[in-house]
Design a protein around this motif. Structure first.
Motif, PDB file in Angstrom:
ATOM      1  N   SER A  35      -0.442  -5.880   5.817  1.00 18.83           N
ATOM      2  CA  SER A  35       0.130  -4.993   4.791  1.00 18.83           C
ATOM      3  C   SER A  35      -0.940  -4.097   4.196  1.00 18.83           C
ATOM      4  N   LEU A  36      -0.458  -3.003   3.635  1.00 17.97           N
ATOM      5  CA  LEU A  36      -1.331  -2.036   2.970  1.00 17.97           C
ATOM      6  C   LEU A  36      -0.741  -1.698   1.625  1.00 17.97           C
ATOM      7  N   ALA A  37      -1.616  -1.616   0.608  1.00 16.73           N
ATOM      8  CA  ALA A  37      -1.145  -1.195  -0.716  1.00 16.73           C
ATOM      9  C   ALA A  37      -1.288   0.318  -0.813  1.00 16.73           C
ATOM     10  N   ALA A  38      -0.576   0.905  -1.757  1.00 16.68           N
ATOM     11  CA  ALA A  38      -0.635   2.354  -1.938  1.00 16.68           C
ATOM     12  C   ALA A  38      -2.076   2.784  -2.167  1.00 16.68           C
ATOM     13  N   GLY A  39      -2.506   3.818  -1.486  1.00 20.35           N
ATOM     14  CA  GLY A  39      -3.843   4.365  -1.684  1.00 20.35           C
ATOM     15  C   GLY A  39      -4.946   3.560  -1.022  1.00 20.35           C
ATOM     16  N   GLU A  40      -4.618   2.440  -0.430  1.00 17.05           N
ATOM     17  CA  GLU A  40      -5.630   1.602   0.205  1.00 17.05           C
ATOM     18  C   GLU A  40      -6.105   2.242   1.505  1.00 17.05           C
ATOM     19  N   GLN A  41      -7.399   2.041   1.833  1.00 14.18           N
ATOM     20  CA  GLN A  41      -7.932   2.594   3.072  1.00 14.18           C
ATOM     21  C   GLN A  41      -8.516   1.461   3.903  1.00 14.18           C
ATOM     22  N   VAL A  42      -7.964   1.277   5.072  1.00 11.47           N
ATOM     23  CA  VAL A  42      -8.366   0.170   5.928  1.00 11.47           C
ATOM     24  C   VAL A  42      -8.655   0.676   7.329  1.00 11.47           C
ATOM     25  N   ALA A  43      -9.711   0.165   7.933  1.00 12.07           N
ATOM     26  CA  ALA A  43     -10.023   0.494   9.315  1.00 12.07           C
ATOM     27  C   ALA A  43      -9.813  -0.729  10.179  1.00 12.07           C
ATOM     28  N   ILE A  44      -9.309  -0.518  11.377  1.00  7.34           N
ATOM     29  CA  ILE A  44      -9.133  -1.612  12.321  1.00  7.34           C
ATOM     30  C   ILE A  44     -10.015  -1.327  13.522  1.00  7.34           C
ATOM     31  N   ARG A  45     -10.807  -2.298  13.865  1.00  5.86           N
ATOM     32  CA  ARG A  45     -11.663  -2.152  15.027  1.00  5.86           C
ATOM     33  C   ARG A  45     -10.903  -2.632  16.246  1.00  5.86           C
ATOM     34  N   GLY A  46     -10.840  -1.783  17.261  1.00  3.73           N
ATOM     35  CA  GLY A  46     -10.114  -2.212  18.456  1.00  3.73           C
ATOM     36  C   GLY A  46     -10.568  -1.439  19.665  1.00  3.73           C
ATOM     37  N   ALA A  47     -10.725  -2.143  20.763  1.00 10.04           N
ATOM     38  CA  ALA A  47     -11.105  -1.473  22.008  1.00 10.04           C
ATOM     39  C   ALA A  47      -9.876  -0.770  22.580  1.00 10.04           C
ATOM     40  N   SER A  48     -10.128   0.179  23.462  1.00 11.90           N
ATOM     41  CA  SER A  48      -8.971   0.847  24.069  1.00 11.90           C
ATOM     42  C   SER A  48      -8.265  -0.133  24.996  1.00 11.90           C
ATOM     43  N   GLY A  49      -6.962  -0.047  25.006  1.00 16.37           N
ATOM     44  CA  GLY A  49      -6.172  -0.967  25.828  1.00 16.37           C
ATOM     45  C   GLY A  49      -5.858  -2.267  25.117  1.00 16.37           C
ATOM     46  N   SER A  50      -6.216  -2.358  23.830  1.00 20.13           N
ATOM     47  CA  SER A  50      -5.956  -3.605  23.107  1.00 20.13           C
ATOM     48  C   SER A  50      -4.581  -3.593  22.448  1.00 20.13           C
ATOM     49  N   VAL A 216     -12.747  -3.565   6.959  1.00 20.69           N
ATOM     50  CA  VAL A 216     -12.638  -3.366   8.404  1.00 20.69           C
ATOM     51  C   VAL A 216     -12.087  -4.645   9.012  1.00 20.69           C
ATOM     52  N   LEU A 217     -10.935  -4.515   9.683  1.00 22.51           N
ATOM     53  CA  LEU A 217     -10.332  -5.682  10.310  1.00 22.51           C
ATOM     54  C   LEU A 217     -10.526  -5.585  11.807  1.00 22.51           C
ATOM     55  N   ASP A 218     -10.554  -6.735  12.443  1.00 19.95           N
ATOM     56  CA  ASP A 218     -10.677  -6.761  13.895  1.00 19.95           C
ATOM     57  C   ASP A 218      -9.288  -6.880  14.484  1.00 19.95           C
ATOM     58  N   PHE A 219      -8.903  -5.944  15.331  1.00 18.46           N
ATOM     59  CA  PHE A 219      -7.546  -5.969  15.860  1.00 18.46           C
ATOM     60  C   PHE A 219      -7.314  -7.230  16.693  1.00 18.46           C
ATOM     61  N   ALA A 220      -8.377  -7.695  17.338  1.00 14.99           N
ATOM     62  CA  ALA A 220      -8.262  -8.915  18.138  1.00 14.99           C
ATOM     63  C   ALA A 220      -7.909 -10.120  17.249  1.00 14.99           C
ATOM     64  N   GLN A 221      -8.352 -10.090  15.956  1.00 15.84           N
ATOM     65  CA  GLN A 221      -7.992 -11.161  15.028  1.00 15.84           C
ATOM     66  C   GLN A 221      -6.552 -11.008  14.535  1.00 15.84           C
ATOM     67  N   LEU A 222      -6.179  -9.748  14.350  1.00 15.64           N
ATOM     68  CA  LEU A 222      -4.858  -9.410  13.814  1.00 15.64           C
ATOM     69  C   LEU A 222      -3.763  -9.680  14.840  1.00 15.64           C
ATOM     70  N   ASN A 223      -4.061  -9.337  16.075  1.00 15.92           N
ATOM     71  CA  ASN A 223      -3.080  -9.341  17.151  1.00 15.92           C
ATOM     72  C   ASN A 223      -3.256 -10.575  18.021  1.00 15.92           C
ATOM     73  N   ARG A 224      -2.266 -11.465  17.949  1.00 19.88           N
ATOM     74  CA  ARG A 224      -2.380 -12.698  18.716  1.00 19.88           C
ATOM     75  C   ARG A 224      -2.334 -12.422  20.224  1.00 19.88           C
ATOM     76  N   ALA A 225      -1.631 -11.358  20.587  1.00 22.45           N
ATOM     77  CA  ALA A 225      -1.537 -11.011  22.006  1.00 22.45           C
ATOM     78  C   ALA A 225      -2.913 -10.685  22.556  1.00 22.45           C
ATOM     79  N   ALA A 226      -3.699  -9.952  21.756  1.00 20.68           N
ATOM     80  CA  ALA A 226      -5.039  -9.578  22.207  1.00 20.68           C
ATOM     81  C   ALA A 226      -5.914 -10.822  22.349  1.00 20.68           C
ATOM     82  N   ARG A 227      -5.693 -11.768  21.399  1.00 21.78           N
ATOM     83  CA  ARG A 227      -6.477 -13.003  21.445  1.00 21.78           C
ATOM     84  C   ARG A 227      -6.196 -13.764  22.743  1.00 21.78           C
TER      85      ARG A 227
END
Lengths: 231, 421
Positions: A35-50, A216-227
């Motif tokens: 989730s994101l709150a209003a005005g919040e700025q978040v980056a997700i680190r992810g390799a291409s194809g993830s 900064v979040l890691d997409f691999a952590q966020l996405n169980r499929a990537a894991r």
């Protein structure tokens, strides 16, 4: 304008599978919660194809999930009819694509107006103002093919913000720029989002970009499929 | 409102992006629309001109034979005369109570291809030509004196031959200009007629006596050959006329005389009413009209097909643009509408240009018809085709847009936004 504590984006149990040519289906996105709150700025680190582009498309309602919930400013996209989904996207989401996806044959100004006309309606003074703020005051009537890559990128940013969205999605927004310009462009996007109190979700694999974000979040952590893929 | 603005922008940009195919398909639609407009309005006006006004006359009496030939010769000044009838028949009708007016015509001479008709000066006073218009002599002229070698020239003939009040000319024998020997007699023009926009504008009128006395003219009114000599009275019995133009006191008179001359007697033919005679003639040519209409319809269908094909072919290269618009919040319905609107716009532009094509075709056809018959067609005279052709074109254009629009509607957004770099 939304209060700072308001949730702009809420994702729950999001699942997306793709059926391969062999008929076997592969899970690409499996995000239990985000989730994101209003005005919040978040980056997700992810390799291409993830699956990060698919994730952003699901949030924007461009793709439909196989299961789960995406709520944008209180609207559950998965519960809406396609035309309603288009309206929510037009009204609440701005999207900066990696390849910009500018409309060829349209001028810079028309591209920005196109970012408004399906949502709150066109506001030409605001469109001009946005283009001035990204430094294209003298390029209003140029078509994309007459603009440099950096200028095209700035048109794309102006267009994403033109509809006064609550949420700006950016997919490798500076992928086509050199490090210095990428850094400048990112700063510009962040400033503009802050000015409009829009939440910003950036997906990138560039350390130069990710460094600028507090969260900064890691997409691999966020996405169980990537894991699973990684494992 | 903003939906409309969005549609307008999308359609305009798309038309511009594919300017070449847009232009070509619009020109094709223009050709189609122009063809339909011309075929219908030329046909309708020609029919009206040839079946409607016969210059205020109700009927024409002439030699035994074809009513059509009689009408073409006496009313439209085309074809040759089917032959002559004795003067006595003219007198008989002139004295008939049922006949309001009888005017004798004799034909057989021309000047530079314009027919010379011998008649009486009564013709100029007696009736109007067309509806309200009479035979009016232009200011500065007067009607011929029946006793003299004088002539009154129809407006078109005057313009083409250069004859003006005071000009002199020698009539030529025969009804066509070619190879005709000129008569010795000299005629002086005393008047030029105001335009009537009818075949009468191509005629040069002289006194009927002049025809009788023209060198080499042989009169057979009595059955024997007779040649007039100067300063000698021509016996009535020898006189003959090519046709007698008639105006009846009532339509019933026409039916009675029709019965009398065409059923009971054998000495003359009465062509009555003109409209029926000419309508029968047009009926015989009806197949030509139908072929022309069929061709016009076919071109319309082909042009709608061309719009369909050109849009259908460009949808593939427009997939990305469509996907981008969708990602910006445009609904599939809007994308569909934009394509239908675009095809309608091409058809609309085509239909508007079609009026230009129509004007060109019509003016050429009208010029030829006027040259050959004196009948004048009016370019913008109202015909329902002027309304339904553009409407049909735009509707067909919209329908032609449906298939490409379906294709655009079904464009998958995510897969067409995939980075191309």
């Amino acid at each position: 304008m939304a209060a700072p504590t308001t949730t702009v984006l809420e994702v729950r149990s999001l699942l997306k599978r793709f059926r391969g040519p062999s008929g076997a289906s592969t899970t690409v996105v499996d995000v239990p919660a985000f989730s994101l709150a209003a005005g919040e700025q978040v980056a997700i680190r992810g390799a291409s194809g993830s699956g990060k582009t698919t994730f952003l498309n699901l949030i924007a309602g461009i793709s439909t999930p196989d299961a789960g919930v995406v709520e944008i400013a209180g609207h559950d996209l998965t519960a809406l009819r396609p035309s309603q989904r288009d309206r929510v996207r037009a009204r609440h989401v701005g999207y900066v694509f990696q390849t910009f996806n500018l409309l060829q044959g349209y001028t810079a100004l028309e591209n920005v107006l196109a970012g408004m006309m399906f949502g709150r309606g066109t506001d030409e003074p605001f469109a001009r103002d946005l283009l001035c703020r990204v430094g294209l005051a003298d390029r209003l009537h140029h078509q994309p093919k007459a603009l440099s890559v950096g200028q095209q990128q700035r048109v794309a940013v102006a267009r994403a913000l033109a509809g006064r969205p609550d949420l700006v999605l950016a997919d490798e927004p500076t992928g086509n720029l050199d490090a210095r310009r990428a850094s400048e462009a990112m700063a510009m996007i962040r400033t503009l989002c802050r000015a409009q109190d829009a939440a910003l979700l950036v997906v990138s694999h560039s350390p130069a970009i990710l460094r600028r974000f507090d969260t900064v979040l890691d997409f691999a952590q966020l996405n169980r499929a990537a894991r699973e893929v990684a494992a | 409102m903003s939906l409309l603005r969005a549609l307008t922008l999308v359609v305009r940009r798309s038309l511009r992006q594919h300017a070449v195919s847009t232009t070509i398909t619009a020109l094709m639609a223009a050709l189609a629309a122009g063809l339909v407009l011309s075929v219908f309005s030329i046909q309708a006006q020609t029919f009206a001109a040839f079946t409607g006004g016969a210059g205020g006359y109700d009927a024409v009496l002439g030699a035994r034979g074809s009513q059509l030939q009689l009408v073409l010769n006496a009313v439209f000044h085309l074809e040759t005369s089917p032959g002559n009838i004795p003067w006595s028949l003219y007198e008989e009708l002139a004295e008939d109570d049922r006949v309001a007016l009888a005017i004798p015509y004799t034909t057989g001479d021309n000047y530079e291809g314009f027919r010379i008709v011998g008649t009486t000066d009564a013709m100029f006073d007696a009736l109007g030509h067309g509806d309200a218009a009479r035979f009016e002599v232009e200011p500065g002229g007067r009607v011929f004196d029946p006793e003299r070698g004088e002539a009154v020239v129809g407006s078109f003939a005057a313009r083409r031959t250069g004859l003006a009040v005071g000009s002199t000319f020698h009539p030529s024998h025969g009804v066509a200009a070619h190879g005709a020997a000129a008569h010795q007699e000299e005629y002086v023009v005393t008047g030029v007629l105001e335009p009537t926009n009818t075949p009468a504008d191509r005629v040069i009128w002289i006194p009927i006596e002049g025809i009788y006395r023209m060198g080499g003219h042989v009169l057979r009114g009595s059955g024997e050959a007779f040649e007039a000599h100067p300063h000698e009275e021509i016996p009535q019995a020898h006189k003959e006329v090519s046709a007698v133009m008639l105006k009846f006191r009532s339509p019933m008179a026409g039916f009675a005389l029709d019965q009398e001359f065409n059923r009971e007697r054998t000495d003359a033919t009465l062509a009555f009413p003109f409209g029926r005679v000419m309508a029968e003639f047009f009926d015989k040519l009806g197949w030509a009209d139908r072929v022309l209409r069929f061709i016009a319809y076919l071109v319309v269908v082909v042009s709608a097909g061309a719009i369909l094909a050109s849009l259908y072919n460009t949808i593939n290269e427009r997939r990305r643009e469509i996907a981008i618009l969708r990602s910006l919040g445009a609904s599939p319905r809007l994308v569909f509408l934009a394509v239908v609107l675009e095809s309608s716009a091409i058809a609309f532009v085509g239909a508007m240009l079609g009026f230009v094509v129509h004007a060109v075709l019509f003016l050429v056809a009208a010029a030829i018809l006027r040259e050959r018959t004196g009948v004048v067609l009016e370019l913008w005279a109202f015909h329902p085709a002027l309304v339904w052709t553009p409407l049909t074109m735009v509707s067909l254009g919209a329908i032609a847009g449906f298939i490409p629009a379906m294709k655009a509607y079904a464009t998958d957004v995510a897969s067409h936004l995939v980075p191309h770099s």
